[in-house]
Design a protein around this motif. Structure first.
Motif, PDB file in Angstrom:
ATOM      1  N   ARG A  16       0.942  -1.247   0.049  1.00  0.00           N
ATOM      2  CA  ARG A  16      -0.052   0.062   0.004  1.00  0.00           C
ATOM      3  C   ARG A  16       0.903   1.345  -0.001  1.00  0.00           C
ATOM      4  NH1 ARG A  16      -5.184   1.559   0.919  1.00  0.00           N
ATOM      5  NH2 ARG A  16      -5.727  -0.491   0.902  1.00  0.00           N
ATOM      6  N   ALA A  17       0.551   2.276  -0.901  1.00  0.00           N
ATOM      7  CA  ALA A  17       1.225   3.486  -0.872  1.00  0.00           C
ATOM      8  C   ALA A  17       0.261   4.456  -0.274  1.00  0.00           C
ATOM      9  CB  ALA A  17       1.772   3.730  -2.234  1.00  0.00           C
ATOM     10  N   LEU A  18       0.842   5.409   0.594  1.00  0.00           N
ATOM     11  CA  LEU A  18      -0.356   6.386   1.502  1.00  0.00           C
ATOM     12  C   LEU A  18       0.630   7.699   1.184  1.00  0.00           C
ATOM     13  CD1 LEU A  18      -2.345   5.987   4.458  1.00  0.00           C
ATOM     14  CD2 LEU A  18      -0.681   7.770   4.245  1.00  0.00           C
ATOM     15  N   VAL A 283      -0.612   5.441  14.836  1.00  0.00           N
ATOM     16  CA  VAL A 283      -1.696   5.768  15.752  1.00  0.00           C
ATOM     17  C   VAL A 283      -1.511   6.740  16.918  1.00  0.00           C
ATOM     18  CG1 VAL A 283      -2.547   3.309  15.433  1.00  0.00           C
ATOM     19  CG2 VAL A 283      -1.021   3.786  17.388  1.00  0.00           C
ATOM     20  N   GLY A 284      -0.477   7.514  16.738  1.00  0.00           N
ATOM     21  CA  GLY A 284       0.160   8.528  17.826  1.00  0.00           C
ATOM     22  C   GLY A 284       0.533   8.044  19.288  1.00  0.00           C
ATOM     23  N   ALA A 285       1.014   6.721  19.270  1.00  0.00           N
ATOM     24  CA  ALA A 285       1.416   6.136  20.460  1.00  0.00           C
ATOM     25  C   ALA A 285       2.719   6.566  20.623  1.00  0.00           C
ATOM     26  CB  ALA A 285       1.156   4.718  20.480  1.00  0.00           C
ATOM     27  N   ALA A 286       3.148   7.883  21.094  1.00  0.00           N
ATOM     28  CA  ALA A 286       4.310   8.127  21.332  1.00  0.00           C
ATOM     29  C   ALA A 286       4.960   8.182  22.712  1.00  0.00           C
ATOM     30  CB  ALA A 286       4.692   9.707  20.887  1.00  0.00           C
ATOM     31  N   ALA A 287       4.142   7.788  23.606  1.00  0.00           N
ATOM     32  CA  ALA A 287       4.416   7.747  24.932  1.00  0.00           C
ATOM     33  C   ALA A 287       4.359   6.423  25.368  1.00  0.00           C
ATOM     34  CB  ALA A 287       3.280   8.459  25.956  1.00  0.00           C
ATOM     35  N   PRO A 288       5.209   6.015  26.366  1.00  0.00           N
ATOM     36  CA  PRO A 288       5.298   4.766  26.853  1.00  0.00           C
ATOM     37  C   PRO A 288       4.201   4.274  27.660  1.00  0.00           C
ATOM     38  CG  PRO A 288       6.549   6.175  28.624  1.00  0.00           C
ATOM     39  CD  PRO A 288       6.192   6.961  27.471  1.00  0.00           C
ATOM     40  N   GLY A 289       3.894   2.832  27.768  1.00  0.00           N
ATOM     41  CA  GLY A 289       2.864   2.271  28.307  1.00  0.00           C
ATOM     42  C   GLY A 289       1.601   2.114  27.601  1.00  0.00           C
ATOM     43  N   GLY A 436      -4.951  -2.082  12.472  1.00  0.00           N
ATOM     44  CA  GLY A 436      -5.086  -3.138  11.434  1.00  0.00           C
ATOM     45  C   GLY A 436      -6.192  -3.384  10.895  1.00  0.00           C
ATOM     46  N   GLY A 437      -6.478  -4.307   9.960  1.00  0.00           N
ATOM     47  CA  GLY A 437      -7.596  -4.443   9.272  1.00  0.00           C
ATOM     48  C   GLY A 437      -8.317  -5.112  10.074  1.00  0.00           C
ATOM     49  N   LEU A 438      -8.296  -5.999  11.006  1.00  0.00           N
ATOM     50  CA  LEU A 438      -9.211  -6.927  11.533  1.00  0.00           C
ATOM     51  C   LEU A 438     -10.086  -6.120  12.438  1.00  0.00           C
ATOM     52  CD1 LEU A 438      -7.473 -10.299  12.597  1.00  0.00           C
ATOM     53  CD2 LEU A 438      -9.365  -9.791  11.223  1.00  0.00           C
ATOM     54  N   PRO A 439      -9.676  -4.977  13.146  1.00  0.00           N
ATOM     55  CA  PRO A 439     -10.584  -4.371  14.322  1.00  0.00           C
ATOM     56  C   PRO A 439     -11.709  -3.777  13.428  1.00  0.00           C
ATOM     57  CG  PRO A 439      -8.195  -3.838  14.656  1.00  0.00           C
ATOM     58  CD  PRO A 439      -8.415  -4.636  13.436  1.00  0.00           C
ATOM     59  N   HIS A 440     -11.459  -3.515  12.125  1.00  0.00           N
ATOM     60  CA  HIS A 440     -12.568  -2.858  11.239  1.00  0.00           C
ATOM     61  C   HIS A 440     -13.396  -3.628  10.406  1.00  0.00           C
ATOM     62  CE1 HIS A 440     -10.754   1.332  12.202  1.00  0.00           C
ATOM     63  NE2 HIS A 440      -9.874   0.641  11.920  1.00  0.00           N
ATOM     64  N   GLN A 464      -5.137   2.163   7.711  1.00  0.00           N
ATOM     65  CA  GLN A 464      -3.681   1.988   7.413  1.00  0.00           C
ATOM     66  C   GLN A 464      -2.609   2.561   8.441  1.00  0.00           C
ATOM     67  OE1 GLN A 464      -3.367  -0.178   5.121  1.00  0.00           O
ATOM     68  NE2 GLN A 464      -5.471  -0.428   4.532  1.00  0.00           N
ATOM     69  N   ALA A 465      -2.701   2.247   9.669  1.00  0.00           N
ATOM     70  CA  ALA A 465      -1.847   2.779  10.678  1.00  0.00           C
ATOM     71  C   ALA A 465      -0.191   2.636  10.157  1.00  0.00           C
ATOM     72  CB  ALA A 465      -2.118   2.544  11.907  1.00  0.00           C
ATOM     73  N   PRO A 466      -0.099   1.389   9.874  1.00  0.00           N
ATOM     74  CA  PRO A 466       1.655   1.191   9.237  1.00  0.00           C
ATOM     75  C   PRO A 466       1.931   1.706   8.172  1.00  0.00           C
ATOM     76  CG  PRO A 466       0.467  -1.003   9.917  1.00  0.00           C
ATOM     77  CD  PRO A 466      -0.496  -0.021   9.806  1.00  0.00           C
ATOM     78  N   ALA A 467       1.088   2.174   7.355  1.00  0.00           N
ATOM     79  CA  ALA A 467       1.280   2.944   6.093  1.00  0.00           C
ATOM     80  C   ALA A 467       1.621   4.445   6.662  1.00  0.00           C
ATOM     81  CB  ALA A 467       0.471   2.812   5.173  1.00  0.00           C
ATOM     82  N   LEU A 468       0.423   5.047   7.288  1.00  0.00           N
ATOM     83  CA  LEU A 468       0.795   6.304   7.729  1.00  0.00           C
ATOM     84  C   LEU A 468       2.157   6.372   8.757  1.00  0.00           C
ATOM     85  CD1 LEU A 468      -0.190   9.152   8.387  1.00  0.00           C
ATOM     86  CD2 LEU A 468      -1.618   8.361  10.060  1.00  0.00           C
ATOM     87  N   GLY A 469       2.422   5.484   9.538  1.00  0.00           N
ATOM     88  CA  GLY A 469       3.595   5.424  10.265  1.00  0.00           C
ATOM     89  C   GLY A 469       4.717   5.421   9.572  1.00  0.00           C
ATOM     90  N   ALA A 470       4.808   4.711   8.264  1.00  0.00           N
ATOM     91  CA  ALA A 470       5.917   4.754   7.324  1.00  0.00           C
ATOM     92  C   ALA A 470       6.050   6.298   6.813  1.00  0.00           C
ATOM     93  CB  ALA A 470       5.696   3.658   6.177  1.00  0.00           C
TER      94      ALA A 470
END
Length: 534
Positions: A16-18, A283-289, A436-440, A464-470
């Protein structure tokens, strides 16, 4: 003109290209399937049947599909390619291949086209069972210190076991290989060019899948020599390159690749990242935990923490492995979406709709039917790809709905085991995000996960969180923000309140028994291992 970054997300079946701008707006996206998909039955061309447990791919598919997807995304975005300032790449891992010093895959040489070990081995390739067992046995006998970073076990899907498999089963391929590397590193190398001794190797892939650490490098030559002298030589001489963290600049896009992709030459290219790990910034998870669960064909769970703890059976803890300044923890489940698809085919259903409806009419516990979800082995905590799954409690009244609900519940119990392991070993988990795909596509799964854990789960809206992360890492490499954290904050969408799945208290109480049954099944069918199953 707003800066735009390209994220390339290489999955098991497609890429996927985003395209996302600096404000996090998705400008265009497209997907292209690999022509040969997963090569699991026979090689293309020679039509040579493959041995059991083999799963290969064609590297030309990666290049061709990326070109199609990028050009389609650019068309959808209706933007000038000159607006694209950076490229990020995430990739399945450990998907690996042997090449010559100029990066030519051995499978593209005529004399090796009919040799399975010359082709890229997909992450789910499980042909190295004996080699993995041998490496683990020698490491345990020598009390190798590196094992503690991986929960006591070298994984079946990792780089060196797959290298050793070729050394032992196809010595002519192993001898001809001048470079062994991950598919993600190979693709980035194709994007930026250069010699083998300077090829960009991702610290994420090396740290989690190749036994490398920032402090110690690879395990000792003595260890690899005790496993096999040729493996020691290969690690010494055939893993060249520079180690770079995701977001660091791997190089600049070459004229040749720019022409193929329809992008401007010279833009920044980030070092690769493992596909699931890219979801953390996505997904914006920059903080620990925060445990980020990427639910798809398999599941990978990523967590950042401020301290290094050693957790039995985890797939790795790597300093800066996911985000800089934090210790990144990885765990996973080897069969999730794959297992659901297998069951659908087994019972002869064309879709999940009727099977899911039947399953959701059943009470928690599926009328006593239980499942052990090791249909592709157990990743965390046993790290044993040879293990097999099971259904118990079946009667003549059991139907496809019972099997499906039991399988969903088993997947949830496997996740709970992983969460418990972290907490029991001093690694806090304060929040859970599913992506990912399954939750949706499969909301019932997330509801059962929340009930079995007894905790809320946030379903991130990004499909497409991995694509956005990339793409975010591509923007980091382009230097448009001062820090990685600032880039994530600017580009990642927060989870809306309504996307939180809260547990049902009554169901959560009932699932206590189901979880204990699951753990007893694991004790029955799981052999004693360095990680233990307690």
């Amino acid at each position: 003109m707003t800066a735009v970054a390209l994220g390339l997300d290489f999955g098991t079946e497609s890429v996927r290209a985003l395209l996302a701008d600096a404000d996090g707006n998705e400008r265009g996206t497209a997907e292209a399937n690999y022509e040969h998909g997963q090569i699991v039955r026979s090689l293309p061309g020679p039509d040579r049947p493959l041995p059991p447990r083999f799963a290969l791919q064609d590297p030309d598919d990666w290049l061709a599909a990326a070109a199609v997807a990028v050009r389609a995304a650019l068309t959808e975005a209706d933007l000038d390619p000159s607006e694209v300032v950076g490229v990020g790449v995430d990739f399945t891992s450990c998907t690996m291949l042997p090449t010559t010093n100029d990066g030519t895959p051995l499978c593209k040489l005529d004399r090796f086209a009919d040799q399975p070990h010359a082709w890229p081995k997909l992450w789910k390739h499980h042909g190295a069972v004996a080699q993995t067992a041998h490496m683990n046995r020698i490491a345990a006998e020598r009390d190798e210190a590196f094992l503690i970073r991986y929960g006591g076990i070298i994984g079946l899907e990792w780089l060196q076991p797959k290298m050793l498999e070729a050394i032992e089963d196809a010595p002519e391929i192993a001898a001809a290989a001048e470079v062994w590397l991950e598919g993600g590193d190979w693709f980035v190398w194709r994007l930026v060019g250069g010699e083998a001794d300077t090829l960009p190797r991702s610290t994420c892939q090396a740290g989690y899948k190749a036994l490398w650490s920032k402090e110690e490098g690879y395990p000792s030559d003595d260890y690899f020599a005790a496993v096999h002298p040729d493996l020691a030589e290969a690690v010494r001489t055939k893993l060249p390159g520079r180690k770079l963290a995701p977001g660091e600049v791997a190089g600049r896009l070459t004229e040749e690749r720019a022409a193929a992709l329809g992008l401007p030459a010279g833009i920044a290219v980030s070092a690769a990242v493992i596909d699931a790990h890219a979801a953390v910034p996505g997904v914006g998870a920059a903080a620990p935990g925060t445990l980020v669960m990427v639910l798809g064909t398999s599941s990978c769970h990523m967590l950042n923490a401020t301290e290094e703890q050693f957790v039995p059976g985890l797939a790795g803890v790597v300093e800066g492995g996911i985000l800089p300044g934090l210790f990144g923890y990885e765990t996973g489940q080897a069969a999730v979406g794959d297992a659901f698809d297998w069951l659908k085919r087994l019972v002869g259903h064309d879709s999940f709709d009727s099977m899911s409806a039947d399953a959701m009419r059943l009470p928690p516990g599926a009328d006593g039917v239980r499942c052990l979800d090791w249909l592709n082995g157990c990743r965390t905590p046993l790290m044993d790809g040879s293990l097999r799954g099971a259904f118990t409690g079946l009667s003549l009244n059991a139907g496809p709905g019972h099997l499906y609900r039991a399988l969903l519940e088993a997947s949830a119990c496997g996740l709970r085991w992983i969460v418990d392991l972290h907490r029991e070993n001093g690694v806090p988990i304060e929040r859970l995000i599913a992506t990912g795909g399954l939750p949706h596509h499969n909301p019932e799964l997330v509801r059962i996960y929340a009930d079995v854990l007894g905790e809320p789960i946030d379903v991130h809206p990004a499909r497409q969180a991995p694509a956005l992360g990339a793409a975010i890492l591509g923007m980091v490499a382009a230097g448009r923000f001062d820090t990685v954290a600032e880039t994530i904050e600017a580009m990642a969408e927060p989870v809306p309140v309504e996307a939180r799945i809260a547990p049902n208290a009554e169901a959560a109480a009932l699932y206590q028994t189901v979880y204990q049954d699951y753990r007893r099944l694991a004790e029955t069918f799981g052999p004693t291992s360095p990680a233990g199953i307690n």
